[in-house]
Design an enzyme around this catalytic site. Structure first.
Site, PDB file in Angstrom:
ATOM      1  N   GLY A  68       2.650  56.570  32.300  1.00 37.59           N
ATOM      2  CA  GLY A  68       3.735  57.290  31.624  1.00 37.59           C
ATOM      3  C   GLY A  68       4.718  56.313  31.018  1.00 37.59           C
ATOM      4  O   GLY A  68       4.330  55.223  30.586  1.00 37.59           O
TER       5      GLY A  68
ATOM      6  N   VAL B 253      10.557  56.431  33.882  1.00 42.92           N
ATOM      7  CA  VAL B 253      10.022  57.123  35.072  1.00 42.92           C
ATOM      8  C   VAL B 253       9.284  56.118  35.966  1.00 42.92           C
ATOM      9  O   VAL B 253       9.320  56.226  37.195  1.00 42.92           O
ATOM     10  CB  VAL B 253       9.115  58.314  34.667  1.00 42.92           C
ATOM     11  CG1 VAL B 253       8.503  58.964  35.909  1.00 42.92           C
ATOM     12  CG2 VAL B 253       9.912  59.351  33.885  1.00 42.92           C
TER      13      VAL B 253
ATOM     14  N   GLU C 282       0.916  51.967  34.277  1.00 44.71           N
ATOM     15  CA  GLU C 282       0.273  51.945  32.954  1.00 44.71           C
ATOM     16  C   GLU C 282       1.247  52.591  31.980  1.00 44.71           C
ATOM     17  O   GLU C 282       1.375  53.812  31.932  1.00 44.71           O
ATOM     18  CB  GLU C 282      -1.046  52.731  33.003  1.00 44.71           C
ATOM     19  CG  GLU C 282      -2.086  52.124  33.926  1.00 44.71           C
ATOM     20  CD  GLU C 282      -2.749  50.882  33.333  1.00 44.71           C
ATOM     21  OE1 GLU C 282      -2.698  50.710  32.097  1.00 44.71           O
ATOM     22  OE2 GLU C 282      -3.313  50.090  34.099  1.00 44.71           O
TER      23      GLU C 282
ATOM     24  N   CYS D  65      -0.929  56.030  23.671  1.00 46.19           N
ATOM     25  CA  CYS D  65      -0.196  54.834  24.113  1.00 46.19           C
ATOM     26  C   CYS D  65      -0.582  53.603  23.308  1.00 46.19           C
ATOM     27  O   CYS D  65       0.230  52.711  23.106  1.00 46.19           O
ATOM     28  CB  CYS D  65      -0.437  54.586  25.594  1.00 46.19           C
ATOM     29  SG  CYS D  65      -2.178  54.399  26.018  1.00 46.19           S
TER      30      CYS D  65
HETATM   31  P1  NAD Z   1       5.096  62.811  31.329  1.00 48.22           P
HETATM   32  O1  NAD Z   1       6.409  63.354  30.903  1.00 48.22           O
HETATM   33  O2  NAD Z   1       3.934  63.712  31.454  1.00 48.22           O
HETATM   34  O3  NAD Z   1       5.328  62.042  32.687  1.00 48.22           O
HETATM   35  C1  NAD Z   1       4.269  61.417  33.376  1.00 48.22           C
HETATM   36  C2  NAD Z   1       4.273  61.880  34.802  1.00 48.22           C
HETATM   37  O4  NAD Z   1       5.503  61.514  35.417  1.00 48.22           O
HETATM   38  C3  NAD Z   1       4.126  63.386  34.961  1.00 48.22           C
HETATM   39  O5  NAD Z   1       3.123  63.649  35.895  1.00 48.22           O
HETATM   40  C4  NAD Z   1       5.493  63.839  35.425  1.00 48.22           C
HETATM   41  O6  NAD Z   1       5.414  64.916  36.323  1.00 48.22           O
HETATM   42  C5  NAD Z   1       6.053  62.626  36.110  1.00 48.22           C
HETATM   43  N1  NAD Z   1       7.508  62.552  35.997  1.00 48.22           N
HETATM   44  C6  NAD Z   1       8.243  62.768  34.898  1.00 48.22           C
HETATM   45  N2  NAD Z   1       9.551  62.593  35.174  1.00 48.22           N
HETATM   46  C7  NAD Z   1       9.635  62.256  36.475  1.00 48.22           C
HETATM   47  C8  NAD Z   1      10.708  61.935  37.363  1.00 48.22           C
HETATM   48  N3  NAD Z   1      11.968  61.930  36.949  1.00 48.22           N
HETATM   49  N4  NAD Z   1      10.416  61.635  38.639  1.00 48.22           N
HETATM   50  C9  NAD Z   1       9.139  61.633  39.068  1.00 48.22           C
HETATM   51  N5  NAD Z   1       8.076  61.921  38.268  1.00 48.22           N
HETATM   52  C10 NAD Z   1       8.321  62.234  37.002  1.00 48.22           C
HETATM   53  O7  NAD Z   1       4.606  61.677  30.351  1.00 48.22           O
HETATM   54  P2  NAD Z   1       5.428  60.683  29.477  1.00 48.22           P
HETATM   55  O8  NAD Z   1       6.195  59.739  30.335  1.00 48.22           O
HETATM   56  O9  NAD Z   1       6.113  61.401  28.385  1.00 48.22           O
HETATM   57  O10 NAD Z   1       4.141  59.929  28.864  1.00 48.22           O
HETATM   58  C11 NAD Z   1       4.194  59.286  27.685  1.00 48.22           C
HETATM   59  C12 NAD Z   1       4.263  57.777  27.929  1.00 48.22           C
HETATM   60  O11 NAD Z   1       3.104  57.389  28.620  1.00 48.22           O
HETATM   61  C13 NAD Z   1       4.296  56.993  26.647  1.00 48.22           C
HETATM   62  O12 NAD Z   1       5.254  55.957  26.775  1.00 48.22           O
HETATM   63  C14 NAD Z   1       2.897  56.420  26.556  1.00 48.22           C
HETATM   64  O13 NAD Z   1       2.835  55.227  25.832  1.00 48.22           O
HETATM   65  C15 NAD Z   1       2.571  56.231  28.002  1.00 48.22           C
HETATM   66  N6  NAD Z   1       1.131  56.230  28.226  1.00 48.22           N
HETATM   67  C16 NAD Z   1       0.562  55.091  28.669  1.00 48.22           C
HETATM   68  C17 NAD Z   1      -0.804  55.042  28.865  1.00 48.22           C
HETATM   69  C18 NAD Z   1      -1.464  53.803  29.375  1.00 48.22           C
HETATM   70  O14 NAD Z   1      -2.620  53.905  29.750  1.00 48.22           O
HETATM   71  N7  NAD Z   1      -0.812  52.666  29.394  1.00 48.22           N
HETATM   72  C19 NAD Z   1      -1.588  56.178  28.621  1.00 48.22           C
HETATM   73  C20 NAD Z   1      -0.970  57.338  28.183  1.00 48.22           C
HETATM   74  C21 NAD Z   1       0.399  57.355  27.994  1.00 48.22           C
END
Ligand code: NAD
Length: 490
Positions: A187, A191, A209, A243
């Protein structure tokens, strides 16, 4: 919302050793494969409801790679699980030093919404292969896909082996109060800091990641048509919510006009004149993310290089957008994660590299050039999770490469053997017999000058014995080796 009993159930199973054997691990991988094959349509249709992504694309992007990963794990599991003998030192010439592969225990996988199938399956596969039990926390943002996982996982796994916990921030927060043996979070960096802080309370190791702004440098010697086509594919795939998507392009004033024209041609080829009605043009995940991108669009002073109409909030549609921008444009601050491609003019490769180095280390960096010298320079002067030369994203398809970020784009890695290693504890083991006692006598008190001198000769200089010699040694009489050490000690 108490997850304690679930995690304890998983820990009990782990402690029983029932997940350890190679056959147990392979059986679970085969079950996972059956689950994916049986419910491929359900998963792809759910992703369509979440992101309006063409289900055929989801098969290629999220299902096929998971199936291949399972086969790759099964084929290599015995070799990767086996203890690894390492080279010996002088002090251990008669012994067996080796690395034994232990499962870690109960693992937590927290996934994002943008590839809501692959971002669960790709970490789940090595976690199971490494002999662990797993709790999956899908993203609440991709709610349809999360629901399918909640329905299908219990049909194939008892909850002490693999369990799904659905919910939003309160549920994730509650889960994070529990003690896990490893957490893999995918994510965004803010977070990730919350996850890491929660993990620190239990000294739980984390793999993070994350994302960031992935730069693309297009040199004057590149094949402009091929370059534009490849960048356009990677950028507008999943409407930029990837990502590894190219975040922005750095190009000279000389090549820019041709590149912009080639982008227009590629967009026309992929989505026709009306991307809104194209089956291959996905949607923004939610109104919150739509508003975030629309907000930056309102602030940006970039000059549009294409015109595919206006964003439509009700339809979560933002058209493919290319903006000729200055370096201080609003789109050059954070990861865009949407279908907007800013193009920045640079004076050449040095200028491009200087610009990249001013920002956080990206998850991936891309260079388009025919010059091997420029590739060498780019690789040695920039730091990123990965690099693809003359394409974007494609390094991810090589399962013999580790996948992960560096600095702000993440820590740790997985995929293939690297995934197996991430979810495995490499236990150092030294096995000795009861012979050769006199050779190590100088270590025992009381210490004397002559014992100290012998110890100095034994340990003062590193003498490593190659592995092939280690294999031969069991066949060499202990007496001979003892004499050899005795001579070396003189
Ligand atoms: P998201 O909002 O779905 O969050 C990811 C997870 O974190 C979810 O399961 C959510 O429930 C949990 N979460 C969110 N806020 C939280 C909190 N305050 N406390 C605890 N858990 C919490 O996803 P996102 O963050 O919007 O994802 C997008 C990001 O992920 C982008 O920055 C993208 O580049 C990155 N990403 C990275 C990869 C990789 O493989 N490196 C792959 C996909 C996405």
């Amino acid at each position: 919302m108490a997850y304690h009993s679930l995690i304890e159930k998983q820990r009990e199973l782990y402690k029983s050793g029932a997940t350890f054997s190679s056959e147990a691990r392979k059986n679970k991988l085969r079950r996972l494969k059956q689950m994916i094959e049986k419910h491929s349509d359900d998963l792809c249709n759910a992703v369509y409801k979440d992101l309006r992504r063409n289900p055929k694309s989801t098969v290629a992007l999220e299902i096929a790679n998971a199936l291949v990963e399972i086969d790759y794990m099964i084929d290599n599991l015995n070799e990767w699980m086996a203890p690894v003998k390492v080279s010996k030192t002088m002090l251990t010439l008669l012994d067996t030093p080796m690395i034994v592969k232990d499962p870690l225990g109960v693992c937590l996988i927290i996934s994002p919404w943008n590839y809501p199938v692959a971002m669960i399956l790709l970490p789940l596969i090595p976690a199971i292969a490494a002999g662990n039990t797993v709790v999956i926390k899908p993203s609440e943002v991709s709610a349809h896909t999360a629901k399918v996982f909640e329905e299908i996982i219990p049909q194939f796994f008892s909850e002490d082996v693999v369990a799904v916990v659905n919910g939003a921030i309160p549920e994730t927060t509650a889960l994070l109060t529990e003690r896990f043996d490893h957490i893999l979070y995918t994510g965004c960096p803010p977070v990730a800091k919350i996850v890491m802080a929660a993990a620190a309370k239990h000294l739980t190791p984390v793999t993070l990641e994350l994302g960031g702004k992935c730069p693309v440098v297009v040199e004057d010697d590149a094949d402009v048509a091929v370059t534009a086509r490849r960048i356009a594919w990677g950028k507008w795939l999943n409407v930029g919510q990837t990502c590894l998507a190219p975040d922005y392009v750095l190009v000279t004033a000389k090549t820019k006009p041709a590149l912009l024209a080639a982008f227009r041609a590629s967009l026309e080829e992929f989505y026709g004149g009306d991307p809104k009605s194209s089956k291959d043009y996905a949607r923004i995940i939610s109104q919150r993310h739509f508003d975030r991108i629309a907000g930056i669009l309102a602030k940006s002073k970039g000059v549009p290089a294409v015109d595919y109409g206006k964003p439509d909030r009700d339809d979560l549609f933002i058209p493919p957008t290319i903006l000729d921008v200055e370096r201080d444009d609003a789109f050059m601050e954070d990861e865009i994660f949407g279908p907007v491609l800013p193009v920045v003019t640079v004076s050449g490769l040095n200028d491009a590299i200087d610009y990249i180095k001013q920002g956080e280390k990206p998850l991936a960096a891309y260079l388009f050039t025919r010059s091997e010298a420029k590739v060498k320079k780019f690789l040695s002067e920039t730091s990123s999770g990965a690099v693809t030369v003359n394409d974007v994203i494609m390094h991810l398809t090589v399962d013999t490469l580790p996948f992960g970020g560096v600095g702000n784009s993440g820590m740790g890695r997985y995929r293939g053997k690297y995934g197996f290693d991430t979810f495995t504890h490499e236990k150092s083991v030294l096995k000795r017999g009861f012979f050769g006692e006199s050779l190590l006598a100088p270590r025992y008190p009381p210490m004397t000058d002559s014992k100290a001198a012998q110890m100095q000769r034994l340990t003062g200089k590193r003498i490593a014995f190659p592995r092939w010699l280690s294999f031969l040694l069991p066949s060499v009489p202990v007496v001979f080796v003892s004499v050899l050490i005795g001579i070396l000690l003189q």
